[in-house]
Scaffold this motif. Sequence first.
Motif, mmCIF file in Angstrom:
data_model
loop_
_atom_site.group_PDB
_atom_site.id
_atom_site.type_symbol
_atom_site.label_atom_id
_atom_site.label_comp_id
_atom_site.label_asym_id
_atom_site.label_seq_id
_atom_site.Cartn_x
_atom_site.Cartn_y
_atom_site.Cartn_z
ATOM 1 N N TRP A 14 0.838 -1.194 0.000
ATOM 2 C CA TRP A 14 0.000 0.000 0.000
ATOM 3 C C TRP A 14 0.880 1.254 0.000
ATOM 4 O O TRP A 14 0.645 2.188 -0.760
ATOM 5 C CB TRP A 14 -0.931 0.009 1.213
ATOM 6 C CG TRP A 14 -1.683 1.285 1.339
ATOM 7 C CD1 TRP A 14 -2.863 1.601 0.743
ATOM 8 C CD2 TRP A 14 -1.286 2.442 2.086
ATOM 9 N NE1 TRP A 14 -3.227 2.885 1.077
ATOM 10 C CE2 TRP A 14 -2.271 3.426 1.899
ATOM 11 C CE3 TRP A 14 -0.187 2.738 2.888
ATOM 12 C CZ2 TRP A 14 -2.201 4.680 2.487
ATOM 13 C CZ3 TRP A 14 -0.112 3.996 3.472
ATOM 14 C CH2 TRP A 14 -1.111 4.948 3.272
ATOM 15 N N GLU A 18 1.079 4.126 -2.929
ATOM 16 C CA GLU A 18 0.736 5.520 -2.645
ATOM 17 C C GLU A 18 1.925 6.441 -2.929
ATOM 18 O O GLU A 18 1.759 7.531 -3.465
ATOM 19 C CB GLU A 18 0.290 5.684 -1.189
ATOM 20 C CG GLU A 18 -1.036 5.042 -0.880
ATOM 21 C CD GLU A 18 -2.198 5.674 -1.622
ATOM 22 O OE1 GLU A 18 -2.208 6.909 -1.795
ATOM 23 O OE2 GLU A 18 -3.105 4.926 -2.031
ATOM 24 N N ASP A 21 2.278 6.861 -6.590
ATOM 25 C CA ASP A 21 1.007 7.291 -7.180
ATOM 26 C C ASP A 21 0.444 6.251 -8.147
ATOM 27 O O ASP A 21 -0.310 6.575 -9.049
ATOM 28 C CB ASP A 21 1.151 8.649 -7.854
ATOM 29 C CG ASP A 21 -0.135 9.466 -7.771
ATOM 30 O OD1 ASP A 21 -0.978 9.145 -6.913
ATOM 31 O OD2 ASP A 21 -0.292 10.401 -8.564
ATOM 32 N N SER A 23 -1.686 4.105 -7.336
ATOM 33 C CA SER A 23 -3.091 3.908 -6.987
ATOM 34 C C SER A 23 -3.996 5.041 -7.475
ATOM 35 O O SER A 23 -5.200 5.006 -7.223
ATOM 36 C CB SER A 23 -3.226 3.761 -5.474
ATOM 37 O OG SER A 23 -2.749 4.927 -4.840
ATOM 38 N N ALA A 24 -3.460 6.011 -8.182
ATOM 39 C CA ALA A 24 -4.260 7.149 -8.649
ATOM 40 C C ALA A 24 -5.398 6.688 -9.561
ATOM 41 O O ALA A 24 -6.524 7.189 -9.462
ATOM 42 C CB ALA A 24 -3.385 8.162 -9.372
ATOM 43 N N TYR A 25 -5.139 5.744 -10.435
ATOM 44 C CA TYR A 25 -6.174 5.256 -11.343
ATOM 45 C C TYR A 25 -7.292 4.567 -10.563
ATOM 46 O O TYR A 25 -8.476 4.776 -10.840
ATOM 47 C CB TYR A 25 -5.585 4.309 -12.384
ATOM 48 C CG TYR A 25 -6.619 3.745 -13.326
ATOM 49 C CD1 TYR A 25 -7.238 4.554 -14.269
ATOM 50 C CD2 TYR A 25 -6.981 2.404 -13.273
ATOM 51 C CE1 TYR A 25 -8.199 4.037 -15.142
ATOM 52 C CE2 TYR A 25 -7.932 1.887 -14.141
ATOM 53 C CZ TYR A 25 -8.534 2.714 -15.070
ATOM 54 O OH TYR A 25 -9.494 2.204 -15.918
ATOM 55 N N ASP A 26 -6.933 3.761 -9.579
ATOM 56 C CA ASP A 26 -7.939 3.081 -8.766
ATOM 57 C C ASP A 26 -8.831 4.089 -8.040
ATOM 58 O O ASP A 26 -10.054 3.912 -7.982
ATOM 59 C CB ASP A 26 -7.274 2.152 -7.748
ATOM 60 C CG ASP A 26 -6.464 1.051 -8.406
ATOM 61 O OD1 ASP A 26 -6.790 0.677 -9.554
ATOM 62 O OD2 ASP A 26 -5.504 0.572 -7.783
ATOM 63 N N ARG A 27 -8.229 5.138 -7.494
ATOM 64 C CA ARG A 27 -9.016 6.179 -6.822
ATOM 65 C C ARG A 27 -9.921 6.904 -7.812
ATOM 66 O O ARG A 27 -11.069 7.216 -7.507
ATOM 67 C CB ARG A 27 -8.100 7.184 -6.130
ATOM 68 C CG ARG A 27 -7.441 6.654 -4.881
ATOM 69 C CD ARG A 27 -6.771 7.745 -4.080
ATOM 70 N NE ARG A 27 -5.842 8.550 -4.844
ATOM 71 C CZ ARG A 27 -4.552 8.304 -4.967
ATOM 72 N NH1 ARG A 27 -4.018 7.273 -4.366
ATOM 73 N NH2 ARG A 27 -3.784 9.103 -5.681
ATOM 74 N N TYR A 28 -9.412 7.162 -9.015
ATOM 75 C CA TYR A 28 -10.191 7.849 -10.037
ATOM 76 C C TYR A 28 -11.391 7.003 -10.463
ATOM 77 O O TYR A 28 -12.508 7.507 -10.576
ATOM 78 C CB TYR A 28 -9.306 8.172 -11.244
ATOM 79 C CG TYR A 28 -10.047 8.860 -12.359
ATOM 80 C CD1 TYR A 28 -10.417 10.194 -12.242
ATOM 81 C CD2 TYR A 28 -10.384 8.187 -13.527
ATOM 82 C CE1 TYR A 28 -11.102 10.833 -13.265
ATOM 83 C CE2 TYR A 28 -11.069 8.812 -14.550
ATOM 84 C CZ TYR A 28 -11.420 10.140 -14.411
ATOM 85 O OH TYR A 28 -12.106 10.761 -15.419
ATOM 86 N N ALA A 30 -12.920 4.683 -8.729
ATOM 87 C CA ALA A 30 -13.881 4.666 -7.626
ATOM 88 C C ALA A 30 -14.676 5.967 -7.590
ATOM 89 O O ALA A 30 -15.897 5.955 -7.366
ATOM 90 C CB ALA A 30 -13.151 4.444 -6.307
ATOM 91 N N HIS A 31 -14.000 7.085 -7.821
ATOM 92 C CA HIS A 31 -14.676 8.390 -7.838
ATOM 93 C C HIS A 31 -15.697 8.466 -8.963
ATOM 94 O O HIS A 31 -16.837 8.888 -8.750
ATOM 95 C CB HIS A 31 -13.653 9.516 -7.987
ATOM 96 C CG HIS A 31 -14.263 10.827 -8.356
ATOM 97 N ND1 HIS A 31 -14.910 11.616 -7.448
ATOM 98 C CD2 HIS A 31 -14.343 11.466 -9.549
ATOM 99 C CE1 HIS A 31 -15.372 12.692 -8.066
ATOM 100 N NE2 HIS A 31 -15.031 12.631 -9.344
#
Length: 66
Positions: A14, A18, A21, A23-28, A30-31
Amino acid sequence: MRSALLRALRGVRWYVRELTDESAYDRYVAHVRKEHPQAPVPSRRDFERMRTERQEADPRQGFRCC
């Protein structure tokens, strides 16, 4: 013992994701799915292209070295 090792490895994974970066695509994704459920989710390649173009267009980012 084994569960503690697995928990530590998950924590390291994790942290590295982080830090880089990754995980930026995964956060995007989810958003987009939460806030705009009808909108199509771009592929990772399209996401990276949009992100790069946005960074290069921002004068606060300075010049790009590579």
